[in-house]
Design an enzyme around this catalytic site. Structure first.
Site, mmCIF file in Angstrom:
data_model
loop_
_atom_site.group_PDB
_atom_site.id
_atom_site.type_symbol
_atom_site.label_atom_id
_atom_site.label_comp_id
_atom_site.label_asym_id
_atom_site.label_seq_id
_atom_site.Cartn_x
_atom_site.Cartn_y
_atom_site.Cartn_z
ATOM 1 N N TYR A 66 0.852 -1.195 0.000
ATOM 2 C CA TYR A 66 0.000 0.000 0.000
ATOM 3 C C TYR A 66 0.883 1.238 0.000
ATOM 4 C CZ TYR A 66 -4.985 -0.273 -0.118
ATOM 5 O OH TYR A 66 -6.261 -0.370 -0.569
ATOM 6 N N GLU A 68 -0.482 4.797 -0.654
ATOM 7 C CA GLU A 68 -1.240 6.029 -0.926
ATOM 8 C C GLU A 68 -0.340 7.237 -0.701
ATOM 9 O OE1 GLU A 68 -4.853 6.091 1.310
ATOM 10 O OE2 GLU A 68 -5.742 4.490 0.109
#
Ligand code: DSN
Length: 444
Positions: A66, A68
Site C-alpha cells: 500500500y 497512498e
C-alpha cells in the site's frame, strides 16, 4: 481452425504451474490465453506484446504494498523501496517525453483523463473534444460516460468524405474546431483520438486554445509510443497537459500516465490521489518504469517507424482487396476500414465474428457518419503495433490483407474457413511473440 480456448498443452509444464500451485483452473486459463495470443493474429489497435521484463515487474511483490500518496509523502510505512520505484518511473517518463512533471499512478487512460478534468475544471465547465463516432474517446464527453454528466462537452469531428483519392477528407475539421471554440468559449480543448489514422498536429490546437484562452489537453493514449519513438511530433511543449496509456504503442503494462507543466503538477497530483484513486498499483508503476526505459532505447525508434510502415502496407493491401480506407490512408499504427464498397451487406460485427473464427483478432468500429449503430457498425479498426513487435513486416501485412479478404468473401464456406484458420496459424507460428520464453509464454 483454432478452438476458442486454444491448445494449452504446449504450456503444460510452464512456470504458470509452479507459481499458481494448486490453482490448476486459473493456471490452465493463463496458458490458454498465452496460446491464443501466440497462435492468432493480434490486430487490435490498442494492444501490444510487452517485453518479458514488463511482465515480470507486473507480476512482482510490489503488488503487496500500500502506498497512498507520492514518493516522500506516503500515508503508510514501509515505502522506502516503492518510493524509489515510483521516482524512477517519474524521472524516466519526464526524460522520455521531455516533460516538466509526470504522474505515473493513473490506473488507465480513462482515469488519467478524468483526473485532468478534475484538476483544471469546475463542474459544468465547457470542454471541446472529438466526438466518439468521429474518432474520439468515451471520456471525450460521450453521453455514455460520466464525463458528460459533470462537464459540458461540445464536439468537433472530421471533414466529410469526398470520394476523391487525392483529397479524401475525413481529417480533423479545424475550421469547425475554431468556430466552436469562438462560439462556445471552452475552458479546455481536448486533442487526440482513438480511431483516427492521421497525424494530429498539436500546433493548430494550441493556436485555437490561445485564441479563446482555453487550456489544451492532448490525449496521446494511442500514439504515445510513436511520439516516444520520434515518429510523431511531441505535443508536450505545446499542451498544458498530455495524457497517455502505457500499453498501446508504448508497449508497457496496462495503465495510464499524465505529463504536465510544473504549474499544474500539484493540481494534477491531487486529482489523481486522493481525488480519484486510492493506493497506486506500484507493481504496474515498476513495469511502466521498465517500459519507459525500453522506449528510450534506439531500437524502439526503429520499432515505432516499422509500426507505421506496416500500417501503410496493410492499408494499401486492404485497399487492393476492395475495402475503402477511411481518411485515405494512415500516418500512425491504425487504420479504419469501410466495409461497404467491399460488400454493402456486411456489417462490422459480422466481419469481426468471422475473422475471429479464423484467428484474426480485431474490432468493429464506427466510421465517420456511419449509418449503422455502434453495436453493428460499417467498419473495422486494425492496428499493427502488436504484430510488428512479433517481427512481422510489409510482406506479412500483405498476406494478412489477403487472408482478411478471402475470409470475408468465403464467410459462408465452412471448409474454406477451416483452411484459412490453418493458414493464419501457420503465419503466427513463424512469428511467436515470446520466443525467448518458449514453453513459458507470459513469463510465469
Ligand atoms: N478502448 C481503447 C481503444 O481500444 O482504443 C481506448 O480506451
Amino acid at each position: 481452425m483454432p478452438s476458442l480456448a486454444g491448445d494449452s498443452s504446449r504450456f503444460a509444464s510452464s512456470p504458470f504451474q509452479h507459481w499458481l500451485g494448486a490453482d490448476q483452473e486459473v493456471s490452465n486459463l493463463l496458458a490458454a490465453e498465452a496460446e491464443r495470443q501466440s497462435s492468432t493474429l493480434q490486430l487490435i489497435a490498442s494492444e501490444n506484446f510487452t517485453s518479458a521484463a514488463v511482465l515480470a515487474a507486473t507480476g512482482s511483490v510490489l503488488t503487496n504494498k500500500y502506498a497512498e500518496g507520492y514518493p516522500g509523502k506516503r500515508y503508510y510505512g514501509g515505502n522506502r523501496v516503492v518510493d524509489e520505484v515510483e521516482a524512477l518511473a517519474r524521472e524516466r517518463a519526464k526524460a522520455l517525453f521531455g516533460a516538466e512533471h509526470a504522474n505515473v499512478q493513473p490506473h488507465a487512460g480513462a482515469s488519467a483523463n478524468l483526473a485532468v478534468y478534475q484538476a483544471l475544471l469546475d463542474p459544468g465547465d465547457t470542454v471541446l473534444a472529438m466526438r466518439l463516432d468521429q474518432g474520439g474517446h468515451l471520456t471525450h464527453g460521450s453521453p455514455a460516460s460520466i464525463t458528460s454528466r459533470i462537464w459540458r462537452f461540445v464536439s468537433y469531428g472530421v471533414t466529410p468524405a469526398t470520394g476523391d483519392p487525392g483529397s479524401p477528407g475525413e481529417v480533423i475539421d479545424f475550421d469547425q474546431v475554431a468556430d466552436l471554440a469562438k462560439r462556445e468559449r471552452p475552458r479546455l480543448i481536448v486533442a487526440g483520438a482513438t480511431a483516427y489514422s492521421r497525424l494530429i498536429e498539436p500546433e493548430p490546437f494550441r493556436e485555437i486554445a490561445d485564441a479563446v484562452g482555453a487550456y489544451l489537453m492532448f490525449d496521446s493514449a494511442h500514439p504515445a509510443g510513436l511520439i516516444a519513438g520520434g515518429v510523431h511530433p511531441s505535443p508536450v511543449a505545446l499542451a498544458d497537459v498530455v495524457t497517455f496509456t502505457t500499453h498501446k504503442t508504448l508497449r508497457g503494462p496496462r495503465g495510464g500516465a499524465i505529463l504536465c507543466k510544473a504549474e499544474h503538477a500539484k493540481a494534477i497530483d491531487s486529482a489523481v490521489f486522493p481525488g480519484l484513486q486510492g493506493g497506486p498499483l506500484e507493481h504496474v508503476v515498476a513495469a511502466k518504469a521498465v517500459a519507459f526505459g525500453e522506449a528510450a532505447e534506439p531500437s524502439f525508434r526503429e520499432y515505432a517507424a516499422r509500426v507505421v510502415t506496416n500500417a501503410r502496407a496493410l492499408a494499401g493491401a486492404l485497399a487492393g482487396e476492395g475495402f475503402r480506407i477511411v481518411s485515405g490512408g494512415t500516418d500512425n499504427h491504425l487504420l479504419l476500414v469501410d466495409l461497404r464498397p467491399f460488400d454493402a451487406e456486411l456489417t462490422g460485427k459480422q466481419a469481426q465474428d468471422v475473422l475471429d473464427r479464423v484467428g484474426i483478432t480485431l474490432n468493429r468500429n464506427q466510421i465517420p457518419d456511419d449509418p449503422r449503430p455502434p453495436f453493428t457498425t460499417s467498419g473495422l479498426r486494425l492496428g499493427t503495433a502488436a504484430e510488428t513487435t512479433a517481427g512481422m513486416g510489409a510482406t506479412q501485412m500483405e498476406e494478412i490483407a489477403r487472408l482478411i479478404g478471402r475470409t470475408l468473401r468465403n464467410r459462408d464456406d465452412e471448409q474454406a474457413l477451416t483452411a484459412l484458420g490453418e493458414e493464419v496459424a501457420a503465419l503466427c507460428a513463424a512469428f511467436p511473440p515470446y520466443p525467448e520464453l518458449d514453453g513459458s509464454p507470459g513469463g510465469g
